[in-house]
Design a protein around this motif. Structure first.
Motif, PDB file in Angstrom:
ATOM      1  N   THR A  34      18.440  28.291  17.780  1.00  0.00           N
ATOM      2  CA  THR A  34      16.942  28.711  17.455  1.00  0.00           C
ATOM      3  C   THR A  34      16.713  28.592  16.051  1.00  0.00           C
ATOM      4  O   THR A  34      15.396  28.206  15.994  1.00  0.00           O
ATOM      5  N   VAL A  35      17.347  29.127  15.431  1.00  0.00           N
ATOM      6  CA  VAL A  35      16.901  29.167  13.899  1.00  0.00           C
ATOM      7  C   VAL A  35      16.978  27.670  13.661  1.00  0.00           C
ATOM      8  O   VAL A  35      16.014  27.173  12.660  1.00  0.00           O
ATOM      9  N   TYR A  36      17.786  26.783  13.849  1.00  0.00           N
ATOM     10  CA  TYR A  36      18.097  25.473  13.441  1.00  0.00           C
ATOM     11  C   TYR A  36      16.551  24.671  13.760  1.00  0.00           C
ATOM     12  O   TYR A  36      16.331  24.014  13.120  1.00  0.00           O
ATOM     13  N   ALA A  37      16.385  25.079  15.100  1.00  0.00           N
ATOM     14  CA  ALA A  37      15.002  24.063  15.669  1.00  0.00           C
ATOM     15  C   ALA A  37      13.937  24.485  14.893  1.00  0.00           C
ATOM     16  O   ALA A  37      13.041  23.657  14.507  1.00  0.00           O
ATOM     17  N   GLU A  38      13.701  25.849  14.728  1.00  0.00           N
ATOM     18  CA  GLU A  38      12.533  26.325  13.862  1.00  0.00           C
ATOM     19  C   GLU A  38      12.400  25.443  12.593  1.00  0.00           C
ATOM     20  O   GLU A  38      11.208  25.150  12.133  1.00  0.00           O
ATOM     21  N   GLU A  39      13.481  25.338  12.096  1.00  0.00           N
ATOM     22  CA  GLU A  39      13.546  24.518  10.514  1.00  0.00           C
ATOM     23  C   GLU A  39      13.185  23.486  10.530  1.00  0.00           C
ATOM     24  O   GLU A  39      12.790  22.696   9.671  1.00  0.00           O
ATOM     25  N   SER A  40      13.773  22.447  11.965  1.00  0.00           N
ATOM     26  CA  SER A  40      13.634  21.078  12.081  1.00  0.00           C
ATOM     27  C   SER A  40      12.387  20.551  12.581  1.00  0.00           C
ATOM     28  O   SER A  40      12.129  19.097  12.467  1.00  0.00           O
ATOM     29  N   ILE A  41      11.629  21.280  13.168  1.00  0.00           N
ATOM     30  CA  ILE A  41      10.358  20.715  13.859  1.00  0.00           C
ATOM     31  C   ILE A  41       9.280  20.372  12.744  1.00  0.00           C
ATOM     32  O   ILE A  41       9.135  21.635  12.197  1.00  0.00           O
ATOM     33  N   GLY A  42       8.678  19.444  12.530  1.00  0.00           N
ATOM     34  CA  GLY A  42       7.537  19.286  11.720  1.00  0.00           C
ATOM     35  C   GLY A  42       6.554  18.516  12.455  1.00  0.00           C
ATOM     36  O   GLY A  42       6.678  17.863  13.404  1.00  0.00           O
ATOM     37  N   THR A  43       5.288  18.259  11.725  1.00  0.00           N
ATOM     38  CA  THR A  43       3.956  17.487  12.178  1.00  0.00           C
ATOM     39  C   THR A  43       3.878  16.273  11.351  1.00  0.00           C
ATOM     40  O   THR A  43       4.090  16.446  10.171  1.00  0.00           O
ATOM     41  N   VAL A  44       3.857  15.114  11.892  1.00  0.00           N
ATOM     42  CA  VAL A  44       3.318  13.879  11.233  1.00  0.00           C
ATOM     43  C   VAL A  44       2.177  13.318  11.750  1.00  0.00           C
ATOM     44  O   VAL A  44       1.664  13.700  12.877  1.00  0.00           O
ATOM     45  N   TYR A  45       1.541  12.446  11.003  1.00  0.00           N
ATOM     46  CA  TYR A  45       0.221  12.004  11.589  1.00  0.00           C
ATOM     47  C   TYR A  45       0.299  10.363  11.568  1.00  0.00           C
ATOM     48  O   TYR A  45       0.495   9.946  10.549  1.00  0.00           O
ATOM     49  N   HIS A  46       0.200   9.910  12.759  1.00  0.00           N
ATOM     50  CA  HIS A  46       0.022   8.581  12.912  1.00  0.00           C
ATOM     51  C   HIS A  46      -1.482   7.869  12.315  1.00  0.00           C
ATOM     52  O   HIS A  46      -2.318   8.425  12.966  1.00  0.00           O
ATOM     53  N   VAL A  47      -1.260   6.953  11.512  1.00  0.00           N
ATOM     54  CA  VAL A  47      -2.788   6.661  10.829  1.00  0.00           C
ATOM     55  C   VAL A  47      -3.075   5.259  11.513  1.00  0.00           C
ATOM     56  O   VAL A  47      -2.143   4.411  11.605  1.00  0.00           O
ATOM     57  N   TYR A  48      -4.130   5.132  12.029  1.00  0.00           N
ATOM     58  CA  TYR A  48      -4.608   3.702  12.428  1.00  0.00           C
ATOM     59  C   TYR A  48      -5.954   3.332  11.901  1.00  0.00           C
ATOM     60  O   TYR A  48      -7.000   4.141  11.564  1.00  0.00           O
ATOM     61  N   VAL A  49      -5.751   2.074  11.419  1.00  0.00           N
ATOM     62  CA  VAL A  49      -7.251   1.531  10.857  1.00  0.00           C
ATOM     63  C   VAL A  49      -7.720   0.312  11.682  1.00  0.00           C
ATOM     64  O   VAL A  49      -7.039  -0.514  12.226  1.00  0.00           O
ATOM     65  N   ASP A  50      -9.027   0.628  12.339  1.00  0.00           N
ATOM     66  CA  ASP A  50      -9.597  -0.152  13.379  1.00  0.00           C
ATOM     67  C   ASP A  50      -8.596  -0.552  14.610  1.00  0.00           C
ATOM     68  O   ASP A  50      -8.594  -1.528  14.864  1.00  0.00           O
ATOM     69  N   GLY A  51      -8.134   0.694  15.135  1.00  0.00           N
ATOM     70  CA  GLY A  51      -7.238   0.540  16.197  1.00  0.00           C
ATOM     71  C   GLY A  51      -5.869  -0.034  15.870  1.00  0.00           C
ATOM     72  O   GLY A  51      -4.945   0.127  16.649  1.00  0.00           O
ATOM     73  N   ASP A  52      -5.443  -0.310  14.871  1.00  0.00           N
ATOM     74  CA  ASP A  52      -4.133  -0.814  14.395  1.00  0.00           C
ATOM     75  C   ASP A  52      -3.233   0.199  13.610  1.00  0.00           C
ATOM     76  O   ASP A  52      -3.605   1.032  12.678  1.00  0.00           O
ATOM     77  N   HIS A  53      -2.045   0.325  14.181  1.00  0.00           N
ATOM     78  CA  HIS A  53      -1.230   1.419  13.516  1.00  0.00           C
ATOM     79  C   HIS A  53      -0.584   1.123  12.454  1.00  0.00           C
ATOM     80  O   HIS A  53       0.034  -0.179  12.234  1.00  0.00           O
ATOM     81  N   ILE A  54      -0.886   1.688  11.290  1.00  0.00           N
ATOM     82  CA  ILE A  54      -0.161   1.383  10.114  1.00  0.00           C
ATOM     83  C   ILE A  54       1.172   2.119   9.577  1.00  0.00           C
ATOM     84  O   ILE A  54       1.592   1.714   8.415  1.00  0.00           O
ATOM     85  N   GLY A  55       1.163   3.238  10.089  1.00  0.00           N
ATOM     86  CA  GLY A  55       2.261   4.107   9.549  1.00  0.00           C
ATOM     87  C   GLY A  55       2.005   5.482   9.696  1.00  0.00           C
ATOM     88  O   GLY A  55       1.280   6.048  10.479  1.00  0.00           O
TER      89      GLY A  55
END
Length: 496
Positions: A34-55
């Motif tokens: 439980t301690v390991y999971a709380e430290e490893s989950i994070g939020t990323v943001y998928h960036v789209y430009v005019d509908g195309d995914h760039i990273g």
């Protein structure tokens, strides 16, 4: 040596200890996991430009930082515009174990793909784009300036308004409301006019757009484009008898402009019926249509009544009662398109002065072209100073009448003037009347002639004035009578 019971107890105790250790380890294991999971989950943001995914990035600020840099660079060149990026950017957040992202790569791609645009308002008329302007107020002001060339600014301010476009949330539609009410119309004085409505020939919309700053017009450029209009292709088919000048005038073009539009034509070119002439010209983006009411004073023409009379000859007339024009006040509804009157309707009129009818009497009496056969004395009094016959070695062909009480000369009978004018041979001014019954009469030495060839004259009517023209010894009338071409003695046909 342990007995059985002792061994059994020992075995149970060991088993219990194992269970406790396992349980403890399992519990400890869960705790560690439980301690390991709380430290490893994070939020990323998928960036789209005019509908195309760039990273993916770990923070939206990474993208915003690139946008701010792009806008800041653009503001160095275009200080007077509200800048942004032209592409649509959106994010999809995602929570993951061991998140991976690459802020640097995304930033590089954004730098490559993003373009700097200006927030602008597009002025559209019908489906045609007039141009882009910095904001809605600028676009509206330019259009208002154009309309005010035909409408007073005070009137325009009261009539012009913008309404939301139901079909496009990013757009507004130009509309007009009534600019006068019934009370104002009632106050309208003679000679005054009032604008009742303003409209445009096509719908006008203001649409929010993002465009290159270089595409945005200033006020002068926008007004010039509106005034110039759009190029419209027109072709005129030549009709019989048409010439270049007339065709040019029909399309408000100069002959020089028409020749410019038709390089193969020359000013002296002969046009053929059915030939096509290019009359391409600029048409306004939109027509300004004004409705106004105007009260004017107008003349009311008098009527004419004609009364026929047999006491007057045909062709003669006299005024029994003189006519006089009246007057009226007329309220017109007038339509003007781009300053030119294109329609006019009378709404109401009031007679302010009644006209006076004119009465004319016209003669219906017809003079017969044929003589009655009973001739009358051709002068007013007088005596025969010389008879028909030999005189001074020559034949005197008629009689001379002298010393009348009036010098007026009269037609001896009805007939048609065969000749009238000065003649050689001693007669001077002479009139010949054909009585259309075999008889002709001649009147000579006249001072003046009051009839013309072809005129129908009545017995006893004035045809001239006695004189002494030609070979004459004094004022008198030389009068001859001819029957079927033979000279006759006038005294056999007329008597004083």
């Amino acid at each position: 040596m342990l007995n059985w019971n002792t061994r059994e107890n020992t075995r149970k105790n060991k088993s219990l200890m194992r269970k406790m250790v396992i349980t403890t380890c399992i519990g400890l294991g869960f705790t560690l996991t439980t301690v390991y999971a709380e430290e490893s989950i994070g939020t990323v943001y998928h960036v789209y430009v005019d509908g195309d995914h760039i990273g993916k990035v770990d923070d939206k600020e990474v993208v915003q930082h690139v946008i701010d840099q792009k806008v800041a660079e653009g503001e160095k060149e275009f200080k007077d515009f509200s800048l942004t990026v032209g592409e649509e950017i959106f994010y999809i957040p995602e929570k993951v174990f061991n998140p991976t992202f690459n802020n640097e790569v995304v930033s590089e791609k954004l730098n490559e793909e993003l373009t700097v645009k200006a927030n602008a308002v597009e002025l559209k008329i019908a489906d045609r784009s007039v141009g882009y302007f910095t904001d809605e107020e600028s676009a509206s002001n330019i259009l208002e300036t154009y309309i005010s060339e035909y409408v007073d600014e005070d009137i325009l301010e009261d009539a012009m308004l913008l309404e939301p476009d139901e079909e496009n949330s990013d757009a507004e539609v130009l509309a007009f409301e009534a600019v006068s009410d019934s009370k104002e119309k009632e106050k309208l004085a003679t000679g005054d006019s009032m604008v009742t409505d303003v409209d445009l020939s096509d719908p006008v919309t203001f649409v929010n757009e993002k465009v290159s700053p270089k595409e945005i017009y200033n006020a002068d450029q926008g007004l010039t484009i509106l005034e110039k209009g759009t190029l419209e292709q027109k072709v005129h088919t030549v009709k019989k008898g048409e010439v270049l000048g007339r065709i040019a005038g029909k399309y408000d073009l100069s002959t020089e402009k028409l020749l410019e539009l038709n390089p193969k034509l020359k000013e002296d070119s002969i046009l053929k019926p059915g030939q096509d002439i290019n009359t391409t010209e600029y048409e306004p983006f939109v027509d300004v249509i004004i409705h106004e009411e105007k009260k004017v004073k107008e003349k009311v023409d008098y009527e004419t009544e004609v009364i026929e009379s047999e006491d007057m000859y045909k062709g003669e007339e006299k005024v029994k009662k003189e006519g006089k024009d009246g007057s009226k006040e007329v309220l017109y509804s007038i339509e003007k398109t781009n300053g030119k009157e294109t329609g006019k309707t009378a709404l109401d009129e009031t007679i302010t002065k009644e006209p006076v009818k004119e009465v004319i009497i016209k003669g219906t009496k017809v003079i017969s072209r044929k003589g009655t056969g009973d001739m009358t004395w051709p002068a007013v009094g007088g005596y025969i100073s010389s008879q028909l016959g030999e005189r001074w070695g020559k034949t005197h062909k008629g009689i001379d009448i002298a010393r009348p009480s009036s010098k007026d000369i009269r037609a001896a009978d009805n007939g048609v003037v065969e000749s009238a004018g000065y003649t050689n041979g001693g007669y001077g001014n002479k009139i010949v009347i054909n009585h259309n019954n075999g008889m002709k009469t001649v009147y000579a030495h006249l001072d003046s002639i009051d009839v013309k060839v072809g005129q129908v004259v009545e017995k006893g009517s004035k045809i001239g004035v006695m004189g002494s023209t030609g070979n004459s010894t004094g004022t008198h009338l030389h009068f001859e009578v001819h029957k079927n071409g033979a000279l006759k003695n006038p005294t056999d046909y007329v008597s004083k």
